[in-house]
Design a protein around this motif. Structure first.
Motif, short mmCIF file in Angstrom:
data_model
loop_
_atom_site.label_atom_id
_atom_site.label_comp_id
_atom_site.label_asym_id
_atom_site.label_seq_id
_atom_site.Cartn_x
_atom_site.Cartn_y
_atom_site.Cartn_z
N GLU A 1 -12.84 6.37 -2.98
CA GLU A 1 -11.80 5.64 -3.70
C GLU A 1 -10.43 6.11 -3.21
N PRO A 2 -9.55 5.20 -2.78
CA PRO A 2 -8.31 5.63 -2.12
C PRO A 2 -7.46 6.61 -2.92
N ALA A 3 -7.28 6.37 -4.22
CA ALA A 3 -6.43 7.27 -5.02
C ALA A 3 -7.02 8.68 -5.05
N ARG A 4 -8.34 8.76 -5.26
CA ARG A 4 -8.96 10.08 -5.29
C ARG A 4 -8.93 10.73 -3.91
N TYR A 5 -9.16 9.91 -2.88
CA TYR A 5 -9.09 10.46 -1.53
C TYR A 5 -7.73 11.11 -1.29
N MET A 6 -6.67 10.44 -1.64
CA MET A 6 -5.34 11.00 -1.39
C MET A 6 -5.15 12.31 -2.17
N ASP A 7 -5.58 12.32 -3.42
CA ASP A 7 -5.45 13.55 -4.21
C ASP A 7 -6.22 14.69 -3.58
N GLU A 8 -7.48 14.43 -3.22
CA GLU A 8 -8.35 15.49 -2.69
C GLU A 8 -7.89 15.93 -1.30
N ALA A 9 -7.53 14.97 -0.45
CA ALA A 9 -7.11 15.33 0.91
C ALA A 9 -5.85 16.18 0.89
N LEU A 10 -4.91 15.81 0.04
CA LEU A 10 -3.67 16.58 -0.04
C LEU A 10 -3.88 17.96 -0.62
N ALA A 11 -5.01 18.14 -1.32
CA ALA A 11 -5.37 19.46 -1.83
C ALA A 11 -6.29 20.22 -0.87
N GLY A 12 -6.52 19.64 0.32
CA GLY A 12 -7.35 20.30 1.31
C GLY A 12 -8.84 20.11 1.13
N ARG A 13 -9.23 19.05 0.35
CA ARG A 13 -10.65 18.81 0.06
C ARG A 13 -11.02 17.36 0.37
N ALA A 14 -10.71 16.88 1.56
CA ALA A 14 -10.93 15.47 1.88
C ALA A 14 -12.41 15.09 1.92
N ALA A 15 -13.28 16.02 2.30
CA ALA A 15 -14.70 15.70 2.45
C ALA A 15 -15.43 15.75 1.11
N SER A 16 -16.14 14.67 0.80
CA SER A 16 -16.99 14.67 -0.39
C SER A 16 -18.40 15.14 -0.05
N GLN A 17 -18.79 15.05 1.24
CA GLN A 17 -20.11 15.50 1.68
C GLN A 17 -20.03 16.08 3.09
N GLN A 18 -20.81 17.13 3.32
CA GLN A 18 -21.03 17.67 4.66
C GLN A 18 -22.48 18.10 4.72
N ASP A 19 -23.30 17.36 5.47
CA ASP A 19 -24.74 17.61 5.50
C ASP A 19 -25.24 17.69 6.93
N GLU A 20 -26.15 18.63 7.17
CA GLU A 20 -26.84 18.67 8.45
C GLU A 20 -27.87 17.55 8.51
N VAL A 21 -28.01 16.94 9.69
CA VAL A 21 -28.98 15.86 9.88
C VAL A 21 -30.33 16.47 10.23
N GLY A 22 -31.37 16.07 9.52
CA GLY A 22 -32.72 16.59 9.77
C GLY A 22 -33.29 16.10 11.08
N ALA B 1 0.85 -1.19 0.00
CA ALA B 1 0.00 0.00 0.00
C ALA B 1 0.89 1.25 0.00
N PRO B 2 0.42 2.34 -0.60
CA PRO B 2 1.21 3.58 -0.60
C PRO B 2 1.16 4.23 0.77
N GLU B 3 1.81 3.60 1.74
CA GLU B 3 1.65 4.00 3.14
C GLU B 3 2.04 5.45 3.38
N ALA B 4 3.20 5.86 2.89
CA ALA B 4 3.68 7.21 3.20
C ALA B 4 2.73 8.26 2.64
N ARG B 5 2.29 8.08 1.40
CA ARG B 5 1.40 9.09 0.80
C ARG B 5 0.04 9.08 1.50
#
Length: 415
Positions: A316-337, A66-70
């Motif tokens: 998806e792990p590859a996309r997660y790493m790309d987005e998280a390293l760009a400061g955008r780890a969250a794909s959703q943030q929703d208030e609970v009704g 696994a790409p542990e360091a990244r």
């Protein structure tokens, strides 16, 4: 030890504008905060597994690390960008799940925990759990996890039968399972064994043998799960022959009887523990506490004075790493009704043998007791719940034995 990092003023102001503004809910003091970290890789995808786990495959199917360091870099970036949401709060528990977290080297786990400690205050004696697979077992590795800061190991044994392990698609065998549990008992003050029942072709005698093997280690904690056929799994596409409902119910009765005789208390639907060894992390889930989810596909729940936020990270792990390293780890943030809040609380709290105090419902959801009054009365009338009005913290409700047996029916009343 470094002092926890301070979020930028602009980030704190943004959170204040979005989540600290007035609202209709009136929550109590912030609940305990946990951190869940998802390490998504495994050696092989089990046919019953619907978790966000991904096999390690290289060209031609050859195994690759696994790409542990990244990934660790991405987890730290994920945590840094999440700090404004939990600023000023201490962490009571950490749970490292997967996938197979024990694929990661002890040095990587040590780095991960060091990053968490450097960015968030951990409470004294915080429980730190790592999930481990006997198929990745090495004697020195388990001890190194303890040295890295892990306080509790959760071992995914599932069965001690070679036949049943093959049927479940597990990568370990009986000998590896026995060695892993023996080492965990020596290396850790507390640990958990995961076992499954109602397995393909399993008989009552085979279940008794599995449980007797587990209990011979005097485990502080057992998690006992009924095998279910989840959608979008290999077992859902090609279902194995499983014990029928009556046989499965008899198996559960047998599990409850034998664990009690061995001194393990059933404190949650699937969890059995000796005194002082309940899983604090999972208890926080079931009591509708807060948790910050880090890693690919990780979910989180965070409370504010007038709302509850659900977060989801890129799956998806590859996309997660790309987005998280760009400061955008969250794909959703929703208030609970409001309606979802009541159901989610009950979905969790009714799993506990001791139930919950009605005051906790209001503290954790910001809703008045009247929000669940009608289904509560139905459950009491049907003998699925019992109510105790004499507690020091006010009325408490708990599932009856019948409510535990028909938990899905009980929970559905609060939909």
């Amino acid at each position: 030890m470094n002092a926890p990092a301070t979020p930028a003023a602009a980030d704190l102001a943004s959170v204040a504008d979005r989540f600290l503004r007035p609202g209709t809910l009136q929550l109590g003091a912030p609940p305990p905060l946990s951190v869940y970290v998802h390490l998504p890789w495994c050696l092989k995808k089990c046919p019953y597994c619907d978790f966000n786990s991904h096999e390690l495959r290289g060209p031609g199917g050859a195994g690759v690390p696994a790409p542990e360091a990244r990934y660790l870099d991405a987890l730290r970036a994920d945590l840094e960008s999440s700090l404004p949401l939990v600023w000023g709060r201490s962490v009571q528990t950490v749970f490292i799940g997967g996938g197979t977290p024990s694929l990661f080297a002890p040095e990587s786990i040590e780095r991960l925990l060091s990053d968490i400690r450097s960015l968030l205050p951990l409470a004294p004696g915080a429980e730190v759990t790592l999930e481990a697979n006997p198929g990745t077992f090495e004697r020195e590795r388990f001890r190194a996890y303890r040295g890295a800061g892990v306080t509790r190991l959760s071992i995914g044994v599932q069965s001690f039968s070679d036949d049943k392990l093959r049927a479940l698609g597990r990568v370990h065998d009986r000998a590896q399972a026995l060695a892993a549990v023996e080492e965990a008992a020596q290396a850790f003050d507390t640990f958990n064994l995961d076992l499954m029942y109602a397995l393909p072709g399993q008989t009552a005698a085979e279940l008794d043998e599995d449980l007797a093997t587990a209990l011979a280690f005097a485990p502080p904690h057992l998690s006992l799960y009924h095998l279910t056929l989840e959608p979008n799994t290999a077992f859902a596409r090609r279902p194995p022959v499983l014990p029928d409902e009556d046989t499965s119910a008899e198996m559960l009765d047998r599990l409850v009887e034998l664990t009690a005789a061995a001194g393990l208390q059933r404190y949650e639907v699937s969890a059995y523990a000796r005194p002082g060894h309940r899983c604090a992390h999972n208890l926080n889930y079931w009591q509708f506490g807060d948790y910050l989810g880090l890693g690919a596909g990780a979910h989180g729940k965070l409370s504010f004075p007038h709302r509850v936020l659900r977060t989801v990270k890129w799956r998806e792990p590859a996309r997660y790493m790309d987005e998280a390293l760009a400061g955008r780890a969250a794909s959703q943030q929703d208030e609970v009704g409001r309606q979802a809040l009541a159901f989610e609380f009950m979905l969790n709290a009714l799993r506990l043998r001791d139930g919950f105090e009605l005051a906790l419902f209001t503290d954790r959801t910001g809703l008045p007791p009247s929000a669940i009054a009608a289904p509560l009365e139905q459950a009491l009338a049907r003998g699925l719940l019992a109510r105790d009005d004499g507690g020091p913290a006010g009325p408490r409700v708990r599932p009856t034995a019948r409510g535990f047996d028909f938990l899905s029916d009980l929970q559905a009343l609060f939909l």
